[in-house]
Write a protein that holds these residues in place. Structure first.
Motif, PDB file in Angstrom:
ATOM      1  N   ALA B  24      41.202  43.637  49.475  1.00  0.00           N
ATOM      2  CA  ALA B  24      39.890  43.005  49.630  1.00  0.00           C
ATOM      3  C   ALA B  24      38.839  44.016  50.044  1.00  0.00           C
ATOM      4  O   ALA B  24      37.668  43.871  49.701  1.00  0.00           O
ATOM      5  CB  ALA B  24      39.977  41.870  50.650  1.00  0.00           C
ATOM      6  N   LEU B  25      39.234  45.058  50.765  1.00  0.00           N
ATOM      7  CA  LEU B  25      38.258  46.046  51.216  1.00  0.00           C
ATOM      8  C   LEU B  25      37.958  47.083  50.143  1.00  0.00           C
ATOM      9  O   LEU B  25      36.873  47.652  50.122  1.00  0.00           O
ATOM     10  CB  LEU B  25      38.762  46.758  52.478  1.00  0.00           C
ATOM     11  N   THR B  26      38.930  47.391  49.266  1.00  0.00           N
ATOM     12  CA  THR B  26      38.721  48.495  48.333  1.00  0.00           C
ATOM     13  C   THR B  26      38.287  48.044  46.947  1.00  0.00           C
ATOM     14  O   THR B  26      37.596  48.792  46.260  1.00  0.00           O
ATOM     15  CB  THR B  26      39.998  49.325  48.168  1.00  0.00           C
ATOM     16  N   ALA B  30      35.378  40.952  41.581  1.00  0.00           N
ATOM     17  CA  ALA B  30      35.319  39.774  42.451  1.00  0.00           C
ATOM     18  C   ALA B  30      36.584  38.931  42.333  1.00  0.00           C
ATOM     19  O   ALA B  30      37.065  38.385  43.332  1.00  0.00           O
ATOM     20  CB  ALA B  30      34.098  38.934  42.110  1.00  0.00           C
ATOM     21  N   ILE B  31      37.152  38.823  41.129  1.00  0.00           N
ATOM     22  CA  ILE B  31      38.359  38.010  40.967  1.00  0.00           C
ATOM     23  C   ILE B  31      39.531  38.634  41.703  1.00  0.00           C
ATOM     24  O   ILE B  31      40.338  37.950  42.321  1.00  0.00           O
ATOM     25  CB  ILE B  31      38.680  37.816  39.469  1.00  0.00           C
ATOM     26  N   LEU B  79      36.202  26.638  43.959  1.00  0.00           N
ATOM     27  CA  LEU B  79      34.765  26.894  44.105  1.00  0.00           C
ATOM     28  C   LEU B  79      34.437  28.356  43.849  1.00  0.00           C
ATOM     29  O   LEU B  79      33.457  28.673  43.168  1.00  0.00           O
ATOM     30  CB  LEU B  79      34.311  26.492  45.507  1.00  0.00           C
ATOM     31  N   ALA B  80      35.269  29.272  44.390  1.00  0.00           N
ATOM     32  CA  ALA B  80      34.980  30.689  44.235  1.00  0.00           C
ATOM     33  C   ALA B  80      35.000  31.080  42.766  1.00  0.00           C
ATOM     34  O   ALA B  80      34.136  31.827  42.303  1.00  0.00           O
ATOM     35  CB  ALA B  80      35.986  31.519  45.020  1.00  0.00           C
ATOM     36  N   LEU B  81      35.965  30.539  42.006  1.00  0.00           N
ATOM     37  CA  LEU B  81      36.018  30.908  40.592  1.00  0.00           C
ATOM     38  C   LEU B  81      34.839  30.336  39.832  1.00  0.00           C
ATOM     39  O   LEU B  81      34.304  30.992  38.931  1.00  0.00           O
ATOM     40  CB  LEU B  81      37.328  30.423  39.974  1.00  0.00           C
ATOM     41  N   ALA B  82      34.386  29.113  40.203  1.00  0.00           N
ATOM     42  CA  ALA B  82      33.192  28.574  39.555  1.00  0.00           C
ATOM     43  C   ALA B  82      32.003  29.493  39.785  1.00  0.00           C
ATOM     44  O   ALA B  82      31.250  29.817  38.854  1.00  0.00           O
ATOM     45  CB  ALA B  82      32.902  27.171  40.093  1.00  0.00           C
ATOM     46  N   ILE B  94      31.096  41.310  37.077  1.00  0.00           N
ATOM     47  CA  ILE B  94      31.430  40.724  38.374  1.00  0.00           C
ATOM     48  C   ILE B  94      31.762  41.835  39.355  1.00  0.00           C
ATOM     49  O   ILE B  94      32.611  41.707  40.210  1.00  0.00           O
ATOM     50  CB  ILE B  94      32.599  39.723  38.283  1.00  0.00           C
ATOM     51  N   ASP B  95      31.048  42.935  39.230  1.00  0.00           N
ATOM     52  CA  ASP B  95      31.226  44.052  40.144  1.00  0.00           C
ATOM     53  C   ASP B  95      30.371  43.789  41.379  1.00  0.00           C
ATOM     54  O   ASP B  95      29.145  43.794  41.317  1.00  0.00           O
ATOM     55  CB  ASP B  95      30.771  45.337  39.443  1.00  0.00           C
TER      56      ASP B  95
END
Lengths: 180, 104
Positions: B24-26, B30-31, B79-82, B94-95
């Protein structure tokens, strides 16, 4: 060394490897499949810990729903948008990003895991007692008596998430049609 | 019945959480960050189930907490994927390094 422990250790080893592949697999699609595999192995870990109901829920919710949603999300969008290139090591370690994305995550992760493992190993835990016999019955009765209000709230939360996801998708479609 | 010492699943949970945290940090996709967050939630579930199994949890509180975490995680991923897919349509990428929509 009994059978349960050997099975647990095997599952744990494979789970760590496949979780590593989630982070490092070059293609996002492969990462999603590794994620589904990791969830499946964690369901096996739940079984060795005597949580049959959670193992079933894990397979249904995570392997069945979450992984499928992520795979559909990747496949239904334009390939170039979603499969945006992950940074190469050289551009990852460039300028300010060297600290923010190269050093800091490693330090934070290693420190966190080291502290947690040290706490786990030094603490004096009670001896393993072998859990409760019929966890499914126990969870069922507790869920509808002690935890009935959180249970209903979870139902409302899922409904809100469902409506929210639909609303987000629909509005975007409308605007895109007007714009083009 | 389980005879696994409680430290085994706890260390496994710490390892999976660490891998998820590192990802998650590196990562910039987004996916993939979403997948790493799911991994971290799952690691927490392992801890809860391990404690429930070891402490002979007569109220099943540990397993029920894990169950609610699963519910929240399912709602979160939908929700996050939407949101991510809307982002992909509007920005064509989605960078998260290049997304400034919520910053100012």
């Amino acid at each position: 060394m009994d059978v349960t422990r050997i099975v647990f250790l095997a599952l744990a080893a494979v789970a760590v490897v496949s979780a590593y592949r989630v982070v490092t697999a070059p293609k996002i699609m492969h990462a999603a499949l590794w994620l589904g595999f990791t969830f499946f192995l964690v369901a096996g870990v739940f079984l060795t810990l005597g949580a049959e109901f959670l193992a079933a829920a894990q397979v249904l919710v995570y392997v069945g729903a979450v992984t499928t949603i992520i795979l559909f999300g990747i496949m239904l969008s334009q390939a170039a948008e979603v499969r945006s290139r992950d940074p190469l090591p050289s551009e990852l370690l460039e300028g300010m990003a060297f600290w923010r994305r190269g050093v800091l995550p490693v330090v934070a992760t290693v420190a966190f895991v080291a502290i947690m493992v040290m706490v786990y190993l030094r603490a004096s835990w009670p001896a393993p007692t072998g859990g409760v016999a019929d966890t499914v019955r126990l969870i069922g009765s507790a869920l509808f008596t002690t935890y009935v209000i959180p249970f209903e709230l979870a139902a409302v939360l899922l409904l809100i998430a469902l409506v929210g996801a639909i609303v987000l998708a629909i509005r975007d479609d409308d605007k895109e049609e007007q714009g083009s | 019945m389980t005879t696994i010492p409680v430290t085994y699943p706890l260390v496994l949970g710490a390892a999976l959480f660490g891998l998820g945290l590192y990802g998650a940090l590196t990562q910039r996709n987004a996916i993939r960050i979403l997948m790493c967050v799911e991994l971290m939630l799952n690691a927490v579930n392992i801890n809860l189930v391990a404690f429930a199994a070891t402490l002979r949890d007569a109220a099943a509180a540990g397993q029920i907490f894990a169950l609610f975490i699963m519910t929240v995680a399912a709602a979160e991923v939908a929700l996050a994927l939407a949101i991510i897919l809307i982002l992909a349509r509007r920005e064509k990428h989605i960078d998260i390094e290049r997304v400034h929509l919520l910053r100012w």
